[in-house]
Design a protein around this motif. Structure first.
Motif, PDB file in Angstrom:
ATOM      1  N   LEU A 101      46.464  37.537  30.885  1.00  0.00           N
ATOM      2  CA  LEU A 101      45.369  38.446  31.237  1.00  0.00           C
ATOM      3  C   LEU A 101      44.751  37.972  32.547  1.00  0.00           C
ATOM      4  O   LEU A 101      44.252  36.846  32.629  1.00  0.00           O
ATOM      5  CB  LEU A 101      44.324  38.475  30.120  1.00  0.00           C
ATOM      6  N   ALA A 102      44.807  38.818  33.560  1.00  0.00           N
ATOM      7  CA  ALA A 102      44.356  38.405  34.889  1.00  0.00           C
ATOM      8  C   ALA A 102      42.837  38.316  34.956  1.00  0.00           C
ATOM      9  O   ALA A 102      42.132  39.166  34.397  1.00  0.00           O
ATOM     10  CB  ALA A 102      44.856  39.401  35.931  1.00  0.00           C
ATOM     11  N   PRO A 103      42.288  37.292  35.624  1.00  0.00           N
ATOM     12  CA  PRO A 103      40.844  37.266  35.884  1.00  0.00           C
ATOM     13  C   PRO A 103      40.426  38.541  36.619  1.00  0.00           C
ATOM     14  O   PRO A 103      41.158  39.044  37.471  1.00  0.00           O
ATOM     15  CB  PRO A 103      40.676  36.029  36.770  1.00  0.00           C
ATOM     16  N   GLY A 104      39.274  39.071  36.260  1.00  0.00           N
ATOM     17  CA  GLY A 104      38.784  40.280  36.909  1.00  0.00           C
ATOM     18  C   GLY A 104      39.314  41.569  36.305  1.00  0.00           C
ATOM     19  O   GLY A 104      39.029  42.648  36.835  1.00  0.00           O
ATOM     20  N   THR A 105      40.083  41.483  35.223  1.00  0.00           N
ATOM     21  CA  THR A 105      40.578  42.694  34.562  1.00  0.00           C
ATOM     22  C   THR A 105      39.401  43.564  34.128  1.00  0.00           C
ATOM     23  O   THR A 105      38.403  43.071  33.587  1.00  0.00           O
ATOM     24  CB  THR A 105      41.429  42.327  33.331  1.00  0.00           C
ATOM     25  N   GLY A 107      25.237  48.032  22.105  1.00  0.00           N
ATOM     26  CA  GLY A 107      25.621  47.675  23.464  1.00  0.00           C
ATOM     27  C   GLY A 107      26.031  46.230  23.632  1.00  0.00           C
ATOM     28  O   GLY A 107      26.013  45.691  24.746  1.00  0.00           O
ATOM     29  N   ASP A 108      26.400  45.568  22.544  1.00  0.00           N
ATOM     30  CA  ASP A 108      26.720  44.140  22.584  1.00  0.00           C
ATOM     31  C   ASP A 108      27.946  43.878  23.460  1.00  0.00           C
ATOM     32  O   ASP A 108      28.985  44.501  23.300  1.00  0.00           O
ATOM     33  CB  ASP A 108      26.979  43.633  21.161  1.00  0.00           C
ATOM     34  N   GLN A 109      27.804  42.947  24.403  1.00  0.00           N
ATOM     35  CA  GLN A 109      28.897  42.569  25.296  1.00  0.00           C
ATOM     36  C   GLN A 109      29.297  41.104  25.111  1.00  0.00           C
ATOM     37  O   GLN A 109      30.009  40.537  25.951  1.00  0.00           O
ATOM     38  CB  GLN A 109      28.476  42.799  26.759  1.00  0.00           C
ATOM     39  N   SER A 110      28.866  40.494  24.009  1.00  0.00           N
ATOM     40  CA  SER A 110      29.118  39.064  23.811  1.00  0.00           C
ATOM     41  C   SER A 110      30.605  38.753  23.706  1.00  0.00           C
ATOM     42  O   SER A 110      31.026  37.624  23.957  1.00  0.00           O
ATOM     43  CB  SER A 110      28.382  38.553  22.573  1.00  0.00           C
ATOM     44  N   ASN A 111      31.409  39.733  23.350  1.00  0.00           N
ATOM     45  CA  ASN A 111      32.857  39.534  23.242  1.00  0.00           C
ATOM     46  C   ASN A 111      33.503  39.065  24.536  1.00  0.00           C
ATOM     47  O   ASN A 111      34.552  38.412  24.509  1.00  0.00           O
ATOM     48  CB  ASN A 111      33.525  40.855  22.829  1.00  0.00           C
ATOM     49  N   VAL A 112      32.935  39.450  25.672  1.00  0.00           N
ATOM     50  CA  VAL A 112      33.578  39.153  26.961  1.00  0.00           C
ATOM     51  C   VAL A 112      32.677  38.373  27.908  1.00  0.00           C
ATOM     52  O   VAL A 112      33.090  38.073  29.037  1.00  0.00           O
ATOM     53  CB  VAL A 112      34.053  40.455  27.641  1.00  0.00           C
ATOM     54  N   ALA A 113      31.470  38.031  27.484  1.00  0.00           N
ATOM     55  CA  ALA A 113      30.530  37.348  28.366  1.00  0.00           C
ATOM     56  C   ALA A 113      31.093  36.007  28.846  1.00  0.00           C
ATOM     57  O   ALA A 113      31.593  35.201  28.057  1.00  0.00           O
ATOM     58  CB  ALA A 113      29.202  37.116  27.641  1.00  0.00           C
ATOM     59  N   GLY A 114      31.049  35.792  30.152  1.00  0.00           N
ATOM     60  CA  GLY A 114      31.476  34.521  30.725  1.00  0.00           C
ATOM     61  C   GLY A 114      32.977  34.346  30.873  1.00  0.00           C
ATOM     62  O   GLY A 114      33.433  33.262  31.247  1.00  0.00           O
ATOM     63  N   LEU A 115      33.750  35.399  30.626  1.00  0.00           N
ATOM     64  CA  LEU A 115      35.204  35.278  30.684  1.00  0.00           C
ATOM     65  C   LEU A 115      35.787  35.720  32.030  1.00  0.00           C
ATOM     66  O   LEU A 115      36.991  35.627  32.242  1.00  0.00           O
ATOM     67  CB  LEU A 115      35.851  36.095  29.557  1.00  0.00           C
ATOM     68  N   GLY A 116      34.944  36.230  32.913  1.00  0.00           N
ATOM     69  CA  GLY A 116      35.447  36.665  34.207  1.00  0.00           C
ATOM     70  C   GLY A 116      36.097  38.026  34.186  1.00  0.00           C
ATOM     71  O   GLY A 116      36.800  38.393  35.139  1.00  0.00           O
ATOM     72  N   LEU A 117      35.886  38.791  33.114  1.00  0.00           N
ATOM     73  CA  LEU A 117      36.358  40.168  33.043  1.00  0.00           C
ATOM     74  C   LEU A 117      35.256  41.086  33.569  1.00  0.00           C
ATOM     75  O   LEU A 117      34.077  40.720  33.579  1.00  0.00           O
ATOM     76  CB  LEU A 117      36.726  40.530  31.606  1.00  0.00           C
ATOM     77  N   VAL A 118      35.630  42.287  33.993  1.00  0.00           N
ATOM     78  CA  VAL A 118      34.677  43.198  34.620  1.00  0.00           C
ATOM     79  C   VAL A 118      34.436  44.393  33.699  1.00  0.00           C
ATOM     80  O   VAL A 118      35.336  45.233  33.527  1.00  0.00           O
ATOM     81  CB  VAL A 118      35.192  43.683  35.989  1.00  0.00           C
ATOM     82  N   PRO A 119      33.256  44.498  33.086  1.00  0.00           N
ATOM     83  CA  PRO A 119      32.979  45.630  32.197  1.00  0.00           C
ATOM     84  C   PRO A 119      32.950  46.953  32.962  1.00  0.00           C
ATOM     85  O   PRO A 119      32.432  47.033  34.081  1.00  0.00           O
ATOM     86  CB  PRO A 119      31.602  45.295  31.622  1.00  0.00           C
ATOM     87  N   ALA A 171      39.787  51.316  32.335  1.00  0.00           N
ATOM     88  CA  ALA A 171      39.960  49.953  31.853  1.00  0.00           C
ATOM     89  C   ALA A 171      41.411  49.494  31.903  1.00  0.00           C
ATOM     90  O   ALA A 171      42.351  50.295  31.824  1.00  0.00           O
ATOM     91  CB  ALA A 171      39.449  49.849  30.415  1.00  0.00           C
ATOM     92  N   GLY A 172      41.565  48.180  32.038  1.00  0.00           N
ATOM     93  CA  GLY A 172      42.864  47.542  31.861  1.00  0.00           C
ATOM     94  C   GLY A 172      42.955  46.840  30.530  1.00  0.00           C
ATOM     95  O   GLY A 172      44.002  46.302  30.159  1.00  0.00           O
ATOM     96  N   LEU A 173      41.836  46.816  29.797  1.00  0.00           N
ATOM     97  CA  LEU A 173      41.768  46.240  28.450  1.00  0.00           C
ATOM     98  C   LEU A 173      40.650  46.940  27.700  1.00  0.00           C
ATOM     99  O   LEU A 173      39.577  47.183  28.256  1.00  0.00           O
ATOM    100  CB  LEU A 173      41.478  44.728  28.512  1.00  0.00           C
ATOM    101  N   ILE A 174      40.903  47.259  26.444  1.00  0.00           N
ATOM    102  CA  ILE A 174      39.890  47.852  25.567  1.00  0.00           C
ATOM    103  C   ILE A 174      39.582  46.859  24.455  1.00  0.00           C
ATOM    104  O   ILE A 174      40.500  46.294  23.844  1.00  0.00           O
ATOM    105  CB  ILE A 174      40.389  49.179  24.970  1.00  0.00           C
ATOM    106  N   VAL A 175      38.303  46.633  24.207  1.00  0.00           N
ATOM    107  CA  VAL A 175      37.872  45.806  23.084  1.00  0.00           C
ATOM    108  C   VAL A 175      37.054  46.689  22.152  1.00  0.00           C
ATOM    109  O   VAL A 175      35.950  47.123  22.504  1.00  0.00           O
ATOM    110  CB  VAL A 175      37.049  44.590  23.552  1.00  0.00           C
TER     111      VAL A 175
END
Length: 282
Positions: free
Chosen positions: A97-101, A110-122, A129-133
């Motif tokens: 998974l590329a940084p910045g995906t 509206g919880d975004q804790s799943n991706v916080a601090g991972l370098g992904l772009v909401p 999107a390039g990834l759906i959570v």
């Protein structure tokens, strides 16, 4: 599928994996008996982990439990599917998974804790999107047709989807509604690829087992309200299982509940009235 009480099982096993919704929590709050029962179970000096298909990470789950009257010292942690998914994603950044995906996170509140601090772009739309959570469902607001229209463009591009809450149904103040798992199933029906994290899938049990070193699987009891998730997952991990009569299937009589378990291929070792030490009179 032996009738039992929480008091009997508390003395019999050495560690406990306890579900949240349907066991401790209703769709709008806590069961009146649950905070005291959880504190009493922890007083046995045996580890208690709350094993939850919540798409949120541990900290938001723990904060909610505290607001609802549960003592933080009455359990080790909330091992949520959201927490397990976060750990898995963290190890994939820079690998598959590329940084910045660009990531579309769908969650309650509206919880975004799943991706916080991972370098992904909401992003605001799965179409971008390039990834759906899929961490939660707004099934009390949106219909499956709404989700079909929302997700179809991403499914056509085969955008990978991580379902971090496999529950097909959820408890809400308005009653039972479809959960994030049902949305993920819809995404598969549309042709999109889905990876599942949470009960009954193995990763969340492996994460919980790391916190229970030296305890044999047959000395661990899983307590939940869902044969398809709590019982099936616990059995696959080699644990004993207990089904509560509260939660998603509270309206079923014992015969119907037994038939459901048989149909799911997930017959629990024990059935208890509720997560309580002093069950109400029948």
């Amino acid at each position: 599928m032996k009738p039992a009480t929480l008091k009997e099982l508390a003395a019999r096993f050495d560690a406990f994996l306890v579900d949240q919704f349907g066991v401790l929590l209703t769709g709008s709050g806590a069961y009146d008996f649950a905070p005291a029962a959880l504190s009493r179970l922890s007083s046995y000096g045996k580890p208690v982990i709350l094993l939850s298909n919540s798409g949120k990470r541990s900290a938001p789950n723990e904060a909610r439990l505290t607001r609802l009257g549960f003592a933080r010292g009455s359990y080790l942690t909330v091992m949520s599917s959201g927490e397990a998914a976060y750990s898995a994603l963290r190890h994939r950044i820079g690998a598959d998974l590329a940084p910045g995906t660009a990531v579309w996170v769908h969650a309650r509140d509206g919880d975004q804790s799943n991706v916080a601090g991972l370098g992904l772009v909401p992003v605001d739309s799965p179409a971008d999107a390039g990834l759906i959570v899929l961490a939660g469902s707004l099934g009390d607001v949106l219909t499956l047709d709404d989700y079909r229209a929302l997700l179809a463009p991403a499914a056509r591009r085969a955008v990978p989807c991580l379902c971090t809450n496999p529950d097909m149904e959820m408890l809400t103040p308005q009653g039972i509604r479809f959960g994030a798992g049902r949305i993920a199933r819809l995404y598969e029906e549309l042709g999109g690829p889905v990876e599942w994290i949470g009960k009954p899938h193995p990763l969340i049990y492996a994460e919980a087992a790391r916190l229970l070193p030296g305890i044999a699987p047959d000395r661990i009891l899983c307590i939940g309200d869902s044969p398809a998730h709590d019982v099936a997952g616990g059995q696959a991990a080699g644990y004993a299982t207990a089904l509560v009569r509260t939660g998603l299937h509270a309206e079923l009589d014992d015969t119907s509940r037994a038939a459901l378990c048989e149909n799911e291929g997930a017959v629990p070792d024990f059935v208890i009235p509720c997560f309580c030490f002093d069950p109400p009179e029948a």
